[in-house]
Design a protein around this motif. Structure first.
Motif, PDB file in Angstrom:
ATOM      1  N   SER A  70       2.848   8.602  -3.036  1.00 15.85           N
ATOM      2  CA  SER A  70       2.131   9.575  -3.859  1.00 15.85           C
ATOM      3  C   SER A  70       0.636   9.434  -3.597  1.00 15.85           C
ATOM      4  CB  SER A  70       2.476   9.375  -5.329  1.00 15.85           C
ATOM      5  OG  SER A  70       1.763  10.287  -6.110  1.00 15.85           O
ATOM      6  N   CYS A  71       0.012   8.368  -4.126  1.00 19.84           N
ATOM      7  CA  CYS A  71      -1.450   8.253  -4.007  1.00 19.84           C
ATOM      8  C   CYS A  71      -1.900   7.830  -2.611  1.00 19.84           C
ATOM      9  CB  CYS A  71      -1.972   7.270  -5.046  1.00 19.84           C
ATOM     10  SG  CYS A  71      -1.589   5.540  -4.660  1.00 19.84           S
ATOM     11  N   GLU A  72      -1.083   7.024  -1.937  1.00 25.06           N
ATOM     12  CA  GLU A  72      -1.431   6.439  -0.632  1.00 25.06           C
ATOM     13  C   GLU A  72      -2.721   5.628  -0.660  1.00 25.06           C
ATOM     14  OE1 GLU A  72      -0.090   8.571   2.971  1.00 25.06           O
ATOM     15  OE2 GLU A  72       0.021  10.310   1.652  1.00 25.06           O
ATOM     16  N   ILE A 105      -2.605   2.658  -5.743  1.00 19.81           N
ATOM     17  CA  ILE A 105      -2.857   2.777  -7.180  1.00 19.81           C
ATOM     18  C   ILE A 105      -1.590   3.067  -7.989  1.00 19.81           C
ATOM     19  CG2 ILE A 105      -4.105   4.122  -8.943  1.00 19.81           C
ATOM     20  CD1 ILE A 105      -6.236   4.595  -6.679  1.00 19.81           C
ATOM     21  N   CYS A 106      -0.708   3.895  -7.439  1.00 16.31           N
ATOM     22  CA  CYS A 106       0.399   4.393  -8.274  1.00 16.31           C
ATOM     23  C   CYS A 106       1.657   3.529  -8.258  1.00 16.31           C
ATOM     24  CB  CYS A 106       0.754   5.814  -7.847  1.00 16.31           C
ATOM     25  SG  CYS A 106       1.560   5.902  -6.228  1.00 16.31           S
ATOM     26  N   GLY A 107       1.920   2.815  -7.176  1.00 14.67           N
ATOM     27  CA  GLY A 107       3.129   2.004  -7.107  1.00 14.67           C
ATOM     28  C   GLY A 107       4.361   2.736  -6.606  1.00 14.67           C
ATOM     29  N   THR A 108       4.250   4.010  -6.285  1.00 16.18           N
ATOM     30  CA  THR A 108       5.404   4.797  -5.811  1.00 16.18           C
ATOM     31  C   THR A 108       6.060   4.180  -4.584  1.00 16.18           C
ATOM     32  OG1 THR A 108       4.361   6.807  -6.604  1.00 16.18           O
ATOM     33  CG2 THR A 108       6.113   7.103  -4.985  1.00 16.18           C
ATOM     34  N   CYS A 109       5.261   3.614  -3.697  1.00 16.84           N
ATOM     35  CA  CYS A 109       5.765   3.167  -2.400  1.00 16.84           C
ATOM     36  C   CYS A 109       6.291   1.729  -2.400  1.00 16.84           C
ATOM     37  CB  CYS A 109       4.639   3.277  -1.376  1.00 16.84           C
ATOM     38  SG  CYS A 109       3.268   2.164  -1.742  1.00 16.84           S
ATOM     39  N   VAL A 110       6.182   1.014  -3.505  1.00 16.48           N
ATOM     40  CA  VAL A 110       6.476  -0.432  -3.511  1.00 16.48           C
ATOM     41  C   VAL A 110       7.817  -0.776  -2.854  1.00 16.48           C
ATOM     42  CG1 VAL A 110       6.987  -2.430  -4.981  1.00 16.48           C
ATOM     43  CG2 VAL A 110       5.036  -0.979  -5.504  1.00 16.48           C
TER      44      VAL A 110
HETATM   45 FE1  FES Z   1       0.612   4.883  -4.429  1.00 19.00          FE
HETATM   46 FE2  FES Z   1       1.425   3.334  -2.387  1.00 19.00          FE
HETATM   47  S1  FES Z   1       1.677   5.458  -2.640  1.00 19.00           S
HETATM   48  S2  FES Z   1       0.565   2.719  -4.264  1.00 19.00           S
END
Ligand code: FES
Length: 87
Positions: A35-37, A40-45
């Motif tokens: 998401s944020c790349e 910050i968001c944690g989507t990719c963890v």
């Molecule tokens: Fe948001 Fe990696 S995409 S922390």
């Protein structure tokens, strides 16, 4: 540079200096949701099974950072030459 080893397929994916881990995975057809790349968001963890991440995100807690059991492939790298991830 470092390498990602995909635990399920045993595939080894090199990550070049100018490339994120997410980009390196995409180049071999492995899509990680982002998401944020920017860490910050944690989507990719992603879970880390072996190796030492170089955490560059602002999402993981200090404890999670110290545990080295997950990392954010959109921006983080590796201190070890290889990270084994649960993919
Ligand atoms: Fe948001 Fe990696 S995409 S922390």
């Amino acid at each position: 540079p470092f390498e990602l080893e995909l635990a399920h397929s045993r595939r080894v994916v090199p990550v070049a200096p100018g490339q994120t881990a997410v980009q390196a995975l995409a180049a071999v057809g492995v899509t990680v949701p982002v998401s944020c790349e920017q860490g910050i968001c944690g989507t990719c963890v992603l879970p880390v099974l072996a190796g030492e991440p170089d955490h560059r995100d602002q999402y993981l807690t200090p404890q999670e950072r110290a545990d080295n059991r997950c990392f954010t492939p959109c921006c983080s790298r590796a201190k070890s030459t290889r990270l084994v991830v649960a993919l």
